[in-house]
Design a protein around this motif. Structure first.
Motif, PDB file in Angstrom:
ATOM      1  N   ASP A  26       0.809  -1.228   0.000  1.00 20.29           N
ATOM      2  CA  ASP A  26       0.000   0.000   0.000  1.00 20.29           C
ATOM      3  C   ASP A  26       0.837   1.272   0.000  1.00 20.29           C
ATOM      4  O   ASP A  26       0.527   2.237  -0.714  1.00 20.29           O
ATOM      5  CB  ASP A  26      -0.949   0.019   1.216  1.00 20.29           C
ATOM      6  N   GLU A  27       1.886   1.305   0.793  1.00 18.67           N
ATOM      7  CA  GLU A  27       2.666   2.526   0.984  1.00 18.67           C
ATOM      8  C   GLU A  27       3.915   2.587   0.113  1.00 18.67           C
ATOM      9  O   GLU A  27       4.703   3.527   0.238  1.00 18.67           O
ATOM     10  CB  GLU A  27       3.070   2.664   2.466  1.00 18.67           C
ATOM     11  N   TRP A  28       4.096   1.635  -0.762  1.00 17.70           N
ATOM     12  CA  TRP A  28       5.311   1.605  -1.558  1.00 17.70           C
ATOM     13  C   TRP A  28       5.202   2.555  -2.744  1.00 17.70           C
ATOM     14  O   TRP A  28       4.101   2.848  -3.235  1.00 17.70           O
ATOM     15  CB  TRP A  28       5.603   0.182  -2.039  1.00 17.70           C
ATOM     16  N   LEU A  29       6.341   2.990  -3.241  1.00 14.61           N
ATOM     17  CA  LEU A  29       6.405   3.973  -4.322  1.00 14.61           C
ATOM     18  C   LEU A  29       5.632   3.502  -5.557  1.00 14.61           C
ATOM     19  O   LEU A  29       5.845   2.382  -6.035  1.00 14.61           O
ATOM     20  CB  LEU A  29       7.869   4.233  -4.692  1.00 14.61           C
ATOM     21  N   LEU A  30       4.708   4.364  -6.033  1.00 14.44           N
ATOM     22  CA  LEU A  30       3.898   4.158  -7.240  1.00 14.44           C
ATOM     23  C   LEU A  30       2.858   3.049  -7.115  1.00 14.44           C
ATOM     24  O   LEU A  30       2.207   2.704  -8.100  1.00 14.44           O
ATOM     25  CB  LEU A  30       4.798   3.856  -8.459  1.00 14.44           C
ATOM     26  N   MET A  31       2.659   2.517  -5.904  1.00  9.36           N
ATOM     27  CA  MET A  31       1.749   1.397  -5.735  1.00  9.36           C
ATOM     28  C   MET A  31       0.330   1.814  -5.368  1.00  9.36           C
ATOM     29  O   MET A  31      -0.591   0.993  -5.408  1.00  9.36           O
ATOM     30  CB  MET A  31       2.275   0.440  -4.661  1.00  9.36           C
ATOM     31  N   ASP A  32       0.126   3.064  -4.997  1.00 11.51           N
ATOM     32  CA  ASP A  32      -1.179   3.459  -4.471  1.00 11.51           C
ATOM     33  C   ASP A  32      -2.270   3.490  -5.532  1.00 11.51           C
ATOM     34  O   ASP A  32      -3.437   3.247  -5.238  1.00 11.51           O
ATOM     35  CB  ASP A  32      -1.089   4.823  -3.773  1.00 11.51           C
ATOM     36  N   SER A  33      -1.907   3.783  -6.782  1.00  6.69           N
ATOM     37  CA  SER A  33      -2.911   3.906  -7.839  1.00  6.69           C
ATOM     38  C   SER A  33      -2.280   3.600  -9.186  1.00  6.69           C
ATOM     39  O   SER A  33      -1.100   3.920  -9.418  1.00  6.69           O
ATOM     40  CB  SER A  33      -3.490   5.331  -7.848  1.00  6.69           C
ATOM     41  N   PHE A  80      20.431  -8.806  -9.449  1.00  8.95           N
ATOM     42  CA  PHE A  80      19.842  -8.776  -8.105  1.00  8.95           C
ATOM     43  C   PHE A  80      18.411  -9.301  -8.134  1.00  8.95           C
ATOM     44  O   PHE A  80      18.021 -10.131  -7.298  1.00  8.95           O
ATOM     45  CB  PHE A  80      19.881  -7.348  -7.563  1.00  8.95           C
ATOM     46  N   ILE A  81      17.608  -8.845  -9.091  1.00 15.75           N
ATOM     47  CA  ILE A  81      16.206  -9.258  -9.168  1.00 15.75           C
ATOM     48  C   ILE A  81      16.086 -10.748  -9.466  1.00 15.75           C
ATOM     49  O   ILE A  81      15.317 -11.473  -8.824  1.00 15.75           O
ATOM     50  CB  ILE A  81      15.470  -8.425 -10.235  1.00 15.75           C
ATOM     51  N   SER A  82      16.854 -11.232 -10.439  1.00 14.47           N
ATOM     52  CA  SER A  82      16.808 -12.653 -10.786  1.00 14.47           C
ATOM     53  C   SER A  82      17.253 -13.512  -9.610  1.00 14.47           C
ATOM     54  O   SER A  82      16.624 -14.522  -9.280  1.00 14.47           O
ATOM     55  CB  SER A  82      17.690 -12.919 -12.004  1.00 14.47           C
ATOM     56  N   TYR A  83      18.347 -13.099  -8.977  1.00 12.83           N
ATOM     57  CA  TYR A  83      18.865 -13.833  -7.815  1.00 12.83           C
ATOM     58  C   TYR A  83      17.817 -13.904  -6.717  1.00 12.83           C
ATOM     59  O   TYR A  83      17.562 -14.984  -6.152  1.00 12.83           O
ATOM     60  CB  TYR A  83      20.129 -13.139  -7.308  1.00 12.83           C
ATOM     61  N   GLU A  84      17.191 -12.775  -6.402  1.00 11.55           N
ATOM     62  CA  GLU A  84      16.202 -12.740  -5.336  1.00 11.55           C
ATOM     63  C   GLU A  84      14.993 -13.611  -5.653  1.00 11.55           C
ATOM     64  O   GLU A  84      14.497 -14.350  -4.794  1.00 11.55           O
ATOM     65  CB  GLU A  84      15.762 -11.299  -5.084  1.00 11.55           C
ATOM     66  N   PHE A 121       9.058  -4.553 -11.120  1.00  8.82           N
ATOM     67  CA  PHE A 121       8.216  -3.512 -11.713  1.00  8.82           C
ATOM     68  C   PHE A 121       9.003  -2.220 -11.915  1.00  8.82           C
ATOM     69  O   PHE A 121       8.982  -1.623 -13.001  1.00  8.82           O
ATOM     70  CB  PHE A 121       6.992  -3.244 -10.821  1.00  8.82           C
ATOM     71  N   PHE A 122       9.718  -1.783 -10.889  1.00 11.03           N
ATOM     72  CA  PHE A 122      10.411  -0.495 -10.970  1.00 11.03           C
ATOM     73  C   PHE A 122      11.539  -0.528 -11.999  1.00 11.03           C
ATOM     74  O   PHE A 122      11.848   0.494 -12.624  1.00 11.03           O
ATOM     75  CB  PHE A 122      10.965  -0.105  -9.596  1.00 11.03           C
ATOM     76  N   PHE A 156       3.156  -1.177 -16.773  1.00  8.84           N
ATOM     77  CA  PHE A 156       1.814  -1.283 -16.207  1.00  8.84           C
ATOM     78  C   PHE A 156       1.483  -2.716 -15.809  1.00  8.84           C
ATOM     79  O   PHE A 156       0.931  -2.967 -14.724  1.00  8.84           O
ATOM     80  CB  PHE A 156       0.770  -0.783 -17.205  1.00  8.84           C
ATOM     81  N   PHE A 157       1.819  -3.677 -16.649  1.00  7.55           N
ATOM     82  CA  PHE A 157       1.474  -5.054 -16.329  1.00  7.55           C
ATOM     83  C   PHE A 157       2.353  -5.614 -15.208  1.00  7.55           C
ATOM     84  O   PHE A 157       1.909  -6.475 -14.436  1.00  7.55           O
ATOM     85  CB  PHE A 157       1.530  -5.915 -17.589  1.00  7.55           C
ATOM     86  N   CYS A 158       3.574  -5.106 -15.080  1.00  7.77           N
ATOM     87  CA  CYS A 158       4.396  -5.494 -13.931  1.00  7.77           C
ATOM     88  C   CYS A 158       3.890  -4.814 -12.663  1.00  7.77           C
ATOM     89  O   CYS A 158       4.045  -5.357 -11.564  1.00  7.77           O
ATOM     90  CB  CYS A 158       5.860  -5.148 -14.187  1.00  7.77           C
ATOM     91  N   TRP A 159       3.289  -3.639 -12.821  1.00  8.51           N
ATOM     92  CA  TRP A 159       2.643  -2.980 -11.683  1.00  8.51           C
ATOM     93  C   TRP A 159       1.483  -3.844 -11.177  1.00  8.51           C
ATOM     94  O   TRP A 159       1.320  -4.034  -9.962  1.00  8.51           O
ATOM     95  CB  TRP A 159       2.122  -1.603 -12.078  1.00  8.51           C
TER      96      TRP A 159
END
Length: 272
Positions: A26-33, A80-84, A121-122, A156-159
């Motif tokens: 909810d409070e993460w960057l660009l996630m509210d809408s 980093f993303i793939s590893y995580e 997403f980011f 958008f679709f990753c959002w």
């Protein structure tokens, strides 16, 4: 109600189901809408359309050092993303070919997977700069329909994925895509070092082959999940992934055919 009617009724309910927004984001960057992300995508399409016209009578910009470090940054971010994605999936005992719902709750591993979905997403927002760089360098041949469609729709679709299904079965798509981006941005970073390095970069077409393999795996993985009963991962999401990834598979296959197979055939015919 007979068995066949009951089956289709249950299937309809599953297909119609769409998850609620994940409150952990909810409070993460660009996630509210979705409005902000849609506006970014809309602005991207406008720049991709108008940018080459704006640069038409201007001198191209060349910034090889900045370009090199931009690609190096994306190499590390993609790694980093793939590893995580894959390490968290392994540590949290994710299933590969069976149904894998989103792991909810605030455990360290669950939050780590959710955070990775957000970073994925980011990263797609950051990668919009790829097109800006092409425009500034007047590499308009790189702004193909495939390139613009891919870059302009992925944020958008990753959002949606990060907001509604941050993890679960979709770790496969994000993990594979990011792994291939490590290789792709490595190629671009080396290419930015100049002609003395570019002449040794013979493996670009193999990146495209890996992308085609990636799309095929993602489609098969989603189709497999659609056939499983019961499965709490949203059927609608998997259906969309099959369709959306299918468009990439078709476009990348056409690119490979035109860029490598047709070109090789023309060269062969010219030599005869």
């Amino acid at each position: 109600m007979n068995n066949s009617t009951k089956f289709f009724d249950v299937a309809y309910q599953e297909l119609a189901f769409f998850p609620e927004a994940d409150p952990r984001t909810d409070e993460w960057l660009l996630m509210d809408s979705p409005g902000t992300v849609l506006a970014i995508c809309g602005m991207y399409f406008l720049v991709a359309w108008k940018g080459p016209r704006w640069m038409e009578h201007r001198k191209s910009f060349e910034f090889p050092r900045l370009l090199f470090w931009y690609n190096v940054f994306l190499i590390f971010l993609s790694f980093f993303i793939s590893y995580e994605f894959f390490v968290v999936a392994y540590q949290d005992n994710y299933t590969l070919w069976n149904c894998q719902p989103v792991v909810t709750g605030n455990s360290p591993l669950a939050m780590r997977m959710t955070s990775t979905a957000w970073w994925y997403f980011f990263s797609k927002i950051i990668e919009l700069l790829d097109s800006i760089i092409f425009i500034l360098r007047k590499k308009n041949n790189q702004l193909s329909f495939l390139h613009v469609y891919h870059h302009g729709t992925m944020p958008f679709f990753c959002w949606i994925s990060a907001r509604y299904v941050p993890g679960g079965a979709k770790f496969i798509a994000g993990g594979l895509n990011s792994a291939i981006h490590v290789m792709m941005y490595s190629y671009y970073a080396l290419s930015a070092m100049g002609p003395e390095i570019q002449k040794f970069l013979w493996w670009k077409k193999y990146i495209t082959k890996l992308q085609l393999l990636q799309f095929s795996i993602v489609i098969l993985h989603s189709l497999r999940a659609l056939c499983l009963r019961p499965c709490s991962f949203p059927k609608l999401v998997n259906l969309f992934v099959v369709f959306y990834t299918g468009t990439f598979l078709s476009l990348f296959a056409n690119f490979y055919r035109m860029e490598y197979l047709k070109k090789r055939q023309r060269i062969k015919e010219h030599k005869q």
